[in-house]
Design a protein around this motif. Structure first.
Motif, PDB file in Angstrom:
ATOM      1  N   ASP A  81     -16.304  34.790  -2.427  1.00  0.00           N
ATOM      2  CA  ASP A  81     -17.496  34.651  -1.588  1.00  0.00           C
ATOM      3  C   ASP A  81     -17.287  35.468  -0.322  1.00  0.00           C
ATOM      4  N   ASP A  82     -18.348  35.618   0.466  1.00  0.00           N
ATOM      5  CA  ASP A  82     -18.227  36.282   1.763  1.00  0.00           C
ATOM      6  C   ASP A  82     -17.332  35.453   2.683  1.00  0.00           C
ATOM      7  N   PRO A  83     -16.634  36.110   3.616  1.00  0.00           N
ATOM      8  CA  PRO A  83     -15.770  35.365   4.539  1.00  0.00           C
ATOM      9  C   PRO A  83     -16.559  34.392   5.412  1.00  0.00           C
ATOM     10  N   VAL A  84     -15.934  33.261   5.660  1.00  0.00           N
ATOM     11  CA  VAL A  84     -16.475  32.253   6.572  1.00  0.00           C
ATOM     12  C   VAL A  84     -15.508  32.171   7.744  1.00  0.00           C
ATOM     13  N   VAL A  85     -16.041  32.255   8.972  1.00  0.00           N
ATOM     14  CA  VAL A  85     -15.200  32.233  10.166  1.00  0.00           C
ATOM     15  C   VAL A  85     -15.489  30.987  10.991  1.00  0.00           C
ATOM     16  N   SER A  86     -14.413  30.340  11.424  1.00  0.00           N
ATOM     17  CA  SER A  86     -14.513  29.196  12.323  1.00  0.00           C
ATOM     18  C   SER A  86     -13.420  29.366  13.375  1.00  0.00           C
ATOM     19  N   GLY A  87     -13.816  29.799  14.564  1.00  0.00           N
ATOM     20  CA  GLY A  87     -12.843  30.030  15.635  1.00  0.00           C
ATOM     21  C   GLY A  87     -11.880  31.138  15.290  1.00  0.00           C
ATOM     22  N   ALA A  88     -10.611  30.780  15.109  1.00  0.00           N
ATOM     23  CA  ALA A  88      -9.564  31.768  14.806  1.00  0.00           C
ATOM     24  C   ALA A  88      -9.212  31.787  13.322  1.00  0.00           C
ATOM     25  N   THR A  89     -10.006  31.110  12.497  1.00  0.00           N
ATOM     26  CA  THR A  89      -9.716  31.020  11.074  1.00  0.00           C
ATOM     27  C   THR A  89     -10.792  31.709  10.252  1.00  0.00           C
ATOM     28  N   GLY A  90     -10.350  32.528   9.297  1.00  0.00           N
ATOM     29  CA  GLY A  90     -11.255  33.170   8.346  1.00  0.00           C
ATOM     30  C   GLY A  90     -10.837  32.775   6.947  1.00  0.00           C
ATOM     31  N   SER A  91     -11.825  32.522   6.071  1.00  0.00           N
ATOM     32  CA  SER A  91     -11.480  32.137   4.704  1.00  0.00           C
ATOM     33  C   SER A  91     -12.506  32.670   3.717  1.00  0.00           C
ATOM     34  N   VAL A  92     -12.063  32.818   2.470  1.00  0.00           N
ATOM     35  CA  VAL A  92     -12.948  33.180   1.364  1.00  0.00           C
ATOM     36  C   VAL A  92     -12.660  32.224   0.213  1.00  0.00           C
ATOM     37  N   ARG A  93     -13.709  31.884  -0.514  1.00  0.00           N
ATOM     38  CA  ARG A  93     -13.562  31.068  -1.713  1.00  0.00           C
ATOM     39  C   ARG A  93     -13.401  32.016  -2.891  1.00  0.00           C
ATOM     40  N   VAL A  94     -12.381  31.787  -3.719  1.00  0.00           N
ATOM     41  CA  VAL A  94     -12.130  32.631  -4.881  1.00  0.00           C
ATOM     42  C   VAL A  94     -13.088  32.194  -5.987  1.00  0.00           C
ATOM     43  N   THR A  95     -13.921  33.130  -6.453  1.00  0.00           N
ATOM     44  CA  THR A  95     -14.898  32.802  -7.493  1.00  0.00           C
ATOM     45  C   THR A  95     -14.534  33.428  -8.839  1.00  0.00           C
ATOM     46  N   GLY A  96     -13.567  34.330  -8.844  1.00  0.00           N
ATOM     47  CA  GLY A  96     -13.133  34.964 -10.089  1.00  0.00           C
ATOM     48  C   GLY A  96     -11.879  34.293 -10.616  1.00  0.00           C
ATOM     49  N   PRO A  97     -11.573  34.519 -11.895  1.00  0.00           N
ATOM     50  CA  PRO A  97     -10.362  33.917 -12.477  1.00  0.00           C
ATOM     51  C   PRO A  97      -9.093  34.568 -11.913  1.00  0.00           C
ATOM     52  N   LEU A  98      -8.039  33.764 -11.820  1.00  0.00           N
ATOM     53  CA  LEU A  98      -6.738  34.269 -11.367  1.00  0.00           C
ATOM     54  C   LEU A  98      -5.686  33.943 -12.416  1.00  0.00           C
ATOM     55  N   PRO A  99      -5.540  34.808 -13.428  1.00  0.00           N
ATOM     56  CA  PRO A  99      -4.465  34.574 -14.393  1.00  0.00           C
ATOM     57  C   PRO A  99      -3.115  34.805 -13.723  1.00  0.00           C
ATOM     58  N   ASN A 100      -2.062  34.481 -14.408  1.00  0.00           N
ATOM     59  CA  ASN A 100      -0.717  34.688 -13.872  1.00  0.00           C
ATOM     60  C   ASN A 100      -0.534  36.146 -13.475  1.00  0.00           C
ATOM     61  N   GLY A 101       0.137  36.345 -12.364  1.00  0.00           N
ATOM     62  CA  GLY A 101       0.390  37.701 -11.885  1.00  0.00           C
ATOM     63  C   GLY A 101       0.516  37.734 -10.379  1.00  0.00           C
ATOM     64  N   THR A 102       0.694  38.939  -9.856  1.00  0.00           N
ATOM     65  CA  THR A 102       0.829  39.139  -8.414  1.00  0.00           C
ATOM     66  C   THR A 102      -0.511  39.590  -7.847  1.00  0.00           C
ATOM     67  N   TYR A 103      -0.858  39.043  -6.699  1.00  0.00           N
ATOM     68  CA  TYR A 103      -2.119  39.342  -6.028  1.00  0.00           C
ATOM     69  C   TYR A 103      -1.830  39.801  -4.606  1.00  0.00           C
ATOM     70  N   THR A 104      -2.767  40.548  -4.055  1.00  0.00           N
ATOM     71  CA  THR A 104      -2.632  41.017  -2.676  1.00  0.00           C
ATOM     72  C   THR A 104      -3.840  40.572  -1.873  1.00  0.00           C
ATOM     73  N   VAL A 105      -3.572  39.972  -0.725  1.00  0.00           N
ATOM     74  CA  VAL A 105      -4.621  39.614   0.229  1.00  0.00           C
ATOM     75  C   VAL A 105      -4.606  40.708   1.296  1.00  0.00           C
ATOM     76  N   ALA A 106      -5.732  41.378   1.477  1.00  0.00           N
ATOM     77  CA  ALA A 106      -5.850  42.392   2.538  1.00  0.00           C
ATOM     78  C   ALA A 106      -6.911  41.905   3.506  1.00  0.00           C
ATOM     79  N   TYR A 107      -6.653  42.094   4.792  1.00  0.00           N
ATOM     80  CA  TYR A 107      -7.618  41.641   5.792  1.00  0.00           C
ATOM     81  C   TYR A 107      -7.759  42.683   6.885  1.00  0.00           C
TER      82      TYR A 107
END
Length: 182
Positions: A81-107
């Motif tokens: 989903d689009d990022p949601v910001v509250s003060g100093a915190t930003g978050s996204v809800r993962v809507t796609g599948p995450l099978p086993n493996g390595t992932y990268t969060v870029a911000y």
């Protein structure tokens, strides 16, 4: 007091005012923002795929310029989903599948003071009951690249302050040269 001493005094006053303006304008730039904590954490190995990515920073974020991107081991973007910001915190809800493996969060975020901060970190999903990781593809353009947003308002103020100081100093010097000397 002689006219040349008065002019010199004015010059020093203008110069000090200009320097003070630059120091005050540059002060927010020293308060750099940074990533305080992340969930999932950097280099974490999870036995269940996360349903959200949450990043907490040291300073408030500008919601307009907050980007958080999740990519898989093949550098393909994972649906969020689009990022949601509250003060100093930003978050996204993962809507796609995450099978086993390595992932990268870029911000890439911009603090409320205009300072941009960007980075990335990996985490791994190792769910014993989960599907296998996608097979890697040949290297190509990274989907983890986060579009830059505007920032650096402090730099604009610093440049403007410098210009004001230079113009004022030039005006004082010009006036000083034109005034008659005793």
């Amino acid at each position: 007091m002689s006219p040349s001493r008065r002019a010199a005094g004015r010059f020093v006053a203008v110069l000090l005012t200009g320097i003070l303006t630059l120091v005050v304008a540059a002060t927010p730039a020293r308060a750099h923002n940074g990533l305080r904590s992340a969930s999932p954490a950097r280099d974490a190995t999870l036995t269940r795929a996360p349903t959200a990515i949450t990043l907490e920073f040291l300073a408030r974020l500008d919601p307009t310029f907050t980007n958080i991107v999740l990519t898989d081991g093949t550098k393909r973007r994972v649906a969020t989903d689009d990022p949601v910001v509250s003060g100093a915190t930003g978050s996204v809800r993962v809507t796609g599948p995450l099978p086993n493996g390595t992932y990268t969060v870029a911000y890439r975020v911009v603090s409320a003071d205009g300072h941009p901060v960007q980075g990335s970190y990996p985490f791994t999903v190792a769910d014993p009951a989960g599907p296998a990781a996608p097979s890697p593809e040949p290297p190509g353009p990274s989907a983890a690249a986060v579009a830059p947003g505007p920032g650096g308002r402090v730099a604009v103020v610093g440049v403007a302050g410098t210009a004001v100081v230079v113009l004022l100093a030039a005006a004082v010097l010009r006036r000083r040269r034109r005034s008659p000397r005793p």
